[in-house]
Scaffold this active site. Structure first.
Site, PDB file in Angstrom:
ATOM      1  NE  ARG A   1       0.209  26.814  40.396  1.00  0.00           N
ATOM      2  CZ  ARG A   1       1.423  27.368  40.474  1.00  0.00           C
ATOM      3  NH1 ARG A   1       2.499  26.612  40.494  1.00  0.00           N
ATOM      4  NH2 ARG A   1       1.545  28.686  40.553  1.00  0.00           N
TER       5      ARG A   1
ATOM      6  CG  HIS B   1       4.919  24.664  45.216  1.00  0.00           C
ATOM      7  ND1 HIS B   1       3.587  24.786  44.897  1.00  0.00           N
ATOM      8  CD2 HIS B   1       5.571  25.514  44.376  1.00  0.00           C
ATOM      9  CE1 HIS B   1       3.435  25.665  43.925  1.00  0.00           C
ATOM     10  NE2 HIS B   1       4.635  26.124  43.577  1.00  0.00           N
TER      11      HIS B   1
HETATM   12  P1  NDP Z   1       4.592  30.864  30.399  1.00  0.00           P
HETATM   13  O1  NDP Z   1       3.261  31.528  30.358  1.00  0.00           O
HETATM   14  O2  NDP Z   1       5.792  31.637  30.018  1.00  0.00           O
HETATM   15  O3  NDP Z   1       4.555  29.581  29.453  1.00  0.00           O
HETATM   16  C1  NDP Z   1       3.444  28.754  29.319  1.00  0.00           C
HETATM   17  C2  NDP Z   1       3.673  27.772  28.187  1.00  0.00           C
HETATM   18  O4  NDP Z   1       2.610  26.812  28.186  1.00  0.00           O
HETATM   19  C3  NDP Z   1       3.664  28.441  26.815  1.00  0.00           C
HETATM   20  O5  NDP Z   1       4.596  27.831  25.966  1.00  0.00           O
HETATM   21  C4  NDP Z   1       2.240  28.168  26.315  1.00  0.00           C
HETATM   22  O6  NDP Z   1       2.110  28.117  24.926  1.00  0.00           O
HETATM   23  C5  NDP Z   1       2.010  26.779  26.890  1.00  0.00           C
HETATM   24  N1  NDP Z   1       0.586  26.493  26.984  1.00  0.00           N
HETATM   25  C6  NDP Z   1      -0.361  27.156  27.674  1.00  0.00           C
HETATM   26  N2  NDP Z   1      -1.573  26.581  27.504  1.00  0.00           N
HETATM   27  C7  NDP Z   1      -1.373  25.545  26.653  1.00  0.00           C
HETATM   28  C8  NDP Z   1      -2.235  24.569  26.075  1.00  0.00           C
HETATM   29  N3  NDP Z   1      -3.553  24.540  26.321  1.00  0.00           N
HETATM   30  N4  NDP Z   1      -1.689  23.652  25.248  1.00  0.00           N
HETATM   31  C9  NDP Z   1      -0.370  23.670  24.992  1.00  0.00           C
HETATM   32  N5  NDP Z   1       0.517  24.576  25.507  1.00  0.00           N
HETATM   33  C10 NDP Z   1       0.003  25.488  26.333  1.00  0.00           C
HETATM   34  O7  NDP Z   1       4.740  30.240  31.863  1.00  0.00           O
HETATM   35  P2  NDP Z   1       6.088  29.976  32.685  1.00  0.00           P
HETATM   36  O8  NDP Z   1       6.994  29.163  31.835  1.00  0.00           O
HETATM   37  O9  NDP Z   1       6.601  31.223  33.272  1.00  0.00           O
HETATM   38  O10 NDP Z   1       5.497  29.092  33.894  1.00  0.00           O
HETATM   39  C11 NDP Z   1       4.825  27.868  33.643  1.00  0.00           C
HETATM   40  C12 NDP Z   1       4.155  27.351  34.913  1.00  0.00           C
HETATM   41  O11 NDP Z   1       5.123  26.838  35.823  1.00  0.00           O
HETATM   42  C13 NDP Z   1       3.424  28.399  35.747  1.00  0.00           C
HETATM   43  O12 NDP Z   1       2.147  28.682  35.214  1.00  0.00           O
HETATM   44  C14 NDP Z   1       3.339  27.728  37.100  1.00  0.00           C
HETATM   45  O13 NDP Z   1       2.154  26.979  37.219  1.00  0.00           O
HETATM   46  C15 NDP Z   1       4.528  26.775  37.111  1.00  0.00           C
HETATM   47  N6  NDP Z   1       5.531  27.180  38.117  1.00  0.00           N
HETATM   48  C16 NDP Z   1       5.822  26.319  39.142  1.00  0.00           C
HETATM   49  C17 NDP Z   1       6.761  26.666  40.080  1.00  0.00           C
HETATM   50  C18 NDP Z   1       7.143  25.734  41.167  1.00  0.00           C
HETATM   51  O14 NDP Z   1       7.875  26.129  42.093  1.00  0.00           O
HETATM   52  N7  NDP Z   1       6.735  24.490  41.133  1.00  0.00           N
HETATM   53  C19 NDP Z   1       7.457  27.955  40.031  1.00  0.00           C
HETATM   54  C20 NDP Z   1       7.108  28.757  38.903  1.00  0.00           C
HETATM   55  C21 NDP Z   1       6.164  28.372  37.998  1.00  0.00           C
HETATM   56  P3  NDP Z   1       2.378  29.418  23.999  1.00  0.00           P
HETATM   57  O15 NDP Z   1       3.912  29.516  23.943  1.00  0.00           O
HETATM   58  O16 NDP Z   1       1.785  29.087  22.699  1.00  0.00           O
HETATM   59  O17 NDP Z   1       1.752  30.583  24.699  1.00  0.00           O
HETATM   60  C1  OXD Z   2       4.874  30.206  40.751  1.00  0.00           C
HETATM   61  C2  OXD Z   2       5.064  29.265  41.832  1.00  0.00           C
HETATM   62  O1  OXD Z   2       3.911  30.065  40.008  1.00  0.00           O
HETATM   63  O2  OXD Z   2       5.838  29.574  42.749  1.00  0.00           O
HETATM   64  O3  OXD Z   2       5.720  31.111  40.608  1.00  0.00           O
HETATM   65  O4  OXD Z   2       4.493  28.165  41.826  1.00  0.00           O
END
Ligand code: NDP
Ligand code: OXD
Length: 313
Positions: A228, A276
């Site tokens: 993001r 994006h």
């Molecule tokens: P998940 O919820 O599966 O994974 C999130 C990860 O981040 C977990 O490992 C979590 O730790 C870690 N995390 C969360 N908060 C913290 C923190 N404060 N400190 C350290 N680690 C932290 O999310 P996804 O992998 O499915 O997606 C990740 C992000 O990717 C989405 O939230 C979105 O913003 C972005 N995204 C972007 C897209 C694009 O097109 N650019 C498309 C899809 C997603 P823990 O394992 O301990 O819970």
């Molecule tokens: C998502 C994205 O969060 O598209 O899936 O950014």
């Protein structure tokens, strides 16, 4: 069972068609302003507040993306927007993990093999072979080891460079060095040559890509932000590029999207910009996953992907 659908800029008819096929017993409708008729489920991307506020009949809200920051921002700005009765459920992978792995692998290999610099040489009609980056010190650090981050990190590890991952709770993943929690953040960053961000955007992770973080990386490091725009302190990136602490960045997400034409990032040749698109929401996979979860909820089963509202992801 009644399902409300809202996804701006999408082909709503095609989505409703696919949902009707997957859930033949459902009554489906695209939400329009003023629609307060009963519904059991909402399937949404970036919904307006009035779509959800006061809808205590909803059992679940399905977010048509992995990141729930936009929908949680509604709740933050207007507490009580999200109906207490409803679980918030996000997409899990639905074809985004392989797309993200392709995007990030492309960016990392482009920097490893210095294709960005060869492009500059070509533009200047110069024929020169650059010293390769040593693979064994080309350490990639992936912030976030969730559905997407873990897949990306494991894909990169197959190319033989050292790969580290960072998460909130401790995780063990084959082929990676893993770090967890604030206490291990600086150790994770120390010496990283490519920092990949795949964290969710929460109050804890906002602005995490800042001058302090960049200063801990190897000199001349690279940044790949696919999570993001709110994770990145934009002025700190420009300063780090100017000082040479960062060599280049690939950005797919921005604080303001579309990125305004006058934004300084467009003028910076060391920043690669994409709109994006690193992992698009795929209709077939998303409809399939949401429909399976609706079926499960109707049977009284629990489902995965339920957002923890306190943590913000
Ligand atoms: P998940 O919820 O599966 O994974 C999130 C990860 O981040 C977990 O490992 C979590 O730790 C870690 N995390 C969360 N908060 C913290 C923190 N404060 N400190 C350290 N680690 C932290 O999310 P996804 O992998 O499915 O997606 C990740 C992000 O990717 C989405 O939230 C979105 O913003 C972005 N995204 C972007 C897209 C694009 O097109 N650019 C498309 C899809 C997603 P823990 O394992 O301990 O819970
Ligand atoms: C998502 C994205 O969060 O598209 O899936 O950014």
């Amino acid at each position: 069972m009644k399902i409300l659908f809202y996804m701006p800029h999408a082909d709503a008819a095609a989505w409703l068609h696919d949902f009707a096929h997957a859930l033949p017993e459902a009554e489906l409708r695209e939400w329009q302003a003023g629609d307060t008729a009963p519904a059991d489920f909402a399937v949404v991307w970036r919904p307006p507040r009035e779509m959800l506020a006061g809808r205590d009949d909803l059992r679940a809200i399905f977010n048509l993306g992995a990141g729930v920051d936009a929908i949680l921002a509604l709740e933050h700005e207007h507490p009580g927007t999200l109906p207490r009765s409803a679980q918030l459920i996000r997409l899990e992978d639905t074809g985004m993990a392989p797309q993200m792995a392709e995007y990030v692998t492309h960016a990392v290999l482009r920097y490893l093999r210095r294709f960005d610099e060869y492009q500059t040489l070509q533009n200047e009609r110069r024929w020169a072979v650059l010293d390769p980056h040593p693979r064994e010190t080309f350490t990639v650090g992936v912030l976030g080891l969730g559905v997407l981050g873990a897949h990306v990190a494991q894909t990169l590890a197959a190319f033989g460079m050292p790969v580290r991952g960072y998460s909130r709770s401790a995780r063990q993943i084959d082929g990676l060095a893993t770090f967890a929690g604030e206490a291990q953040f600086d150790t994770f960053l120390d010496g990283v040559k490519v920092l990949v961000n795949l964290l969710p955007h929460t109050p804890d992770t906002r602005d995490v890509l800042n001058a302090r973080t960049f200063a801990k990386l190897a000199r001349g490091a690279y940044l790949i932000n696919v999570a993001r725009g709110g994770h990145l302190v934009e002025a700190d990136l420009l300063d780090a590029l100017a000082s040479g602490q960062l060599a280049a960045a690939t950005l797919d997400v921005f604080r303001e999207e579309p990125l305004p034409a006058e934004h300084p990032f467009w003028q910076e040749p060391r920043i690669t910009i994409t709109p994006h698109m690193s992992a698009l929401t795929l209709r077939e996979e998303s409809v399939g996953q949401v429909a399976r979860k609706i079926d499960a909820l109707m049977r009284g089963d629990t489902v995965s992907g339920v957002v923890n509202l306190e943590r913000g992801y």
